[in-house]
Scaffold this active site. Structure first.
Site, PDB file in Angstrom:
ATOM      1  CG  LEU A  98      -1.999  -1.057   1.183  1.00 42.83           C
ATOM      2  CD1 LEU A  98      -2.567  -1.421   2.515  1.00 42.83           C
ATOM      3  CD2 LEU A  98      -2.952  -0.823   0.117  1.00 42.83           C
ATOM      4  CG  HIS A 114       6.524 -10.440   8.072  1.00 45.65           C
ATOM      5  ND1 HIS A 114       6.184 -10.282   6.733  1.00 45.65           N
ATOM      6  CD2 HIS A 114       7.551 -10.879   8.309  1.00 45.65           C
ATOM      7  CE1 HIS A 114       7.503 -10.703   6.234  1.00 45.65           C
ATOM      8  NE2 HIS A 114       8.019 -11.207   7.089  1.00 45.65           N
ATOM      9  CD  GLU A 179       0.803 -16.086  10.227  1.00 47.15           C
ATOM     10  OE1 GLU A 179       1.658 -15.696   9.785  1.00 47.15           O
ATOM     11  OE2 GLU A 179      -0.050 -16.472   9.480  1.00 47.15           O
TER      12      GLU A 179
HETATM   13  C1  GAR Z   1       0.228 -15.960   6.417  1.00 48.69           C
HETATM   14  O1  GAR Z   1       0.956 -16.720   7.145  1.00 48.69           O
HETATM   15  C2  GAR Z   1       0.688 -14.176   6.773  1.00 48.69           C
HETATM   16  O2  GAR Z   1       1.543 -14.312   7.744  1.00 48.69           O
HETATM   17  C3  GAR Z   1       1.326 -14.177   5.483  1.00 48.69           C
HETATM   18  O3  GAR Z   1       0.753 -14.766   4.286  1.00 48.69           O
HETATM   19  C4  GAR Z   1      -0.060 -15.757   4.938  1.00 48.69           C
HETATM   20  C5  GAR Z   1      -1.622 -15.729   4.628  1.00 48.69           C
HETATM   21  O4  GAR Z   1      -2.410 -16.951   5.101  1.00 48.69           O
HETATM   22  N1  GAR Z   1       1.540 -12.847   5.233  1.00 48.69           N
HETATM   23  C6  GAR Z   1       2.686 -12.187   4.416  1.00 48.69           C
HETATM   24  O5  GAR Z   1       3.461 -13.036   4.006  1.00 48.69           O
HETATM   25  C7  GAR Z   1       2.744 -10.589   4.277  1.00 48.69           C
HETATM   26  N2  GAR Z   1       3.889 -10.275   4.026  1.00 48.69           N
HETATM   27  P1  GAR Z   1      -3.975 -16.807   5.046  1.00 48.69           P
HETATM   28  O6  GAR Z   1      -4.300 -16.252   3.639  1.00 48.69           O
HETATM   29  O7  GAR Z   1      -4.260 -18.303   5.125  1.00 48.69           O
HETATM   30  O8  GAR Z   1      -4.344 -15.827   6.405  1.00 48.69           O
END
Ligand code: GAR
Length: 219
Positions: A98, A114, A179
């Protein structure tokens, strides 16, 4: 839960949306005082949009414009977020960058997750890079978004041990499981008014958070 009205979330996703689903579940179950007002993706085929619709959450697909025209996405997203009454923007696997103007316009009201222990491993392919570097620990970070990519102040981190047999896939799955715990928790703190943004710093329970909180999982 307190007598506060539910904090309205605008969640941006690009893919599966498992974080979005975990957040939505905790909202539905009344475990956090928030409500998913809208889920937006720049990819109409994102599986997470289908999941959101299945749960009755309003969704919008807004095409990502060509290079140098990020503003077109942002203007449309901003209108959709405002219409939905979103108070907190939650980036949950949103894989686009963004603009500074957008981020600054929503300073202190955008969170991201992240998949690394920031400031280690900003950017892409974190699990692969962690394995290549022979790290003993890895994890995820929930942080406020600032114009510096993956550089905003971290609030809460999950830490796991890297096992000798780990692959990119196993590591990714175990980090993602954490997460789904830490992201709703931080959003819950925002909803309770415990976490706020002041003087370009996160404040938790009235204290500036100079260091992120760290939670060990299977370390
Ligand atoms: C997650 O692991 C998040 O940490 C990562 O993408 C994945 C999304 O998973 N984010 C990044 O890499 C941002 N730079 P999800 O769509 O199943 O929530």
């Amino acid at each position: 839960m307190s007598g506060r009205p539910a904090l309205r979330l605008g969640i941006l996703i690009s893919g599966r949306g498992t974080n979005m689903a975990a957040i939505a579940r905790q909202c539905r179950e009344g475990r956090i005082g928030a409500q998913v007002a809208i889920v937006i993706s720049e990819r109409p085929e994102a599986a997470g949009l289908t999941t959101a619709r299945e749960h009755g959450i309003p969704t919008r697909a807004i095409a990502w414009p060509g290079p140098g025209r990020t503003g077109e996405f942002e203007t449309a997203a901003q209108a959709a977020l405002a219409e939905a009454g979103a108070e907190l923007i939650v980036l949950a696997g949103f894989m686009r960058i963004l603009s500074s103007a957008f981020v600054l316009a929503h300073a202190g009201a955008i969170l991201n997750i992240h998949p690394s222990l920031l400031p280690k491993y900003p950017g892409l392919h974190t699990h692969r890079r962690v394995l290549a570097a022979g790290e003993r620990t890895h994890g995820a970070t929930v942080h406020f978004v600032t114009p510096e990519l993956d550089g905003g102040p971290p609030v809460l981190q999950s830490r796991i041990a890297v096992r000798p047999a780990d692959t990119e896939e196993t590591l990714s799955a175990r980090v993602q499981a954490t997460e789904h715990i830490i992201y709703p928790r931080v959003i819950g703190w925002c909803a309770e008014g415990r976490l706020a943004w002041r003087d370009a710093l996160p404040w938790l329970d009235g204290q500036p958070l100079a260091q992120p909180l760290l939670e060990d999982f299977d370390a």
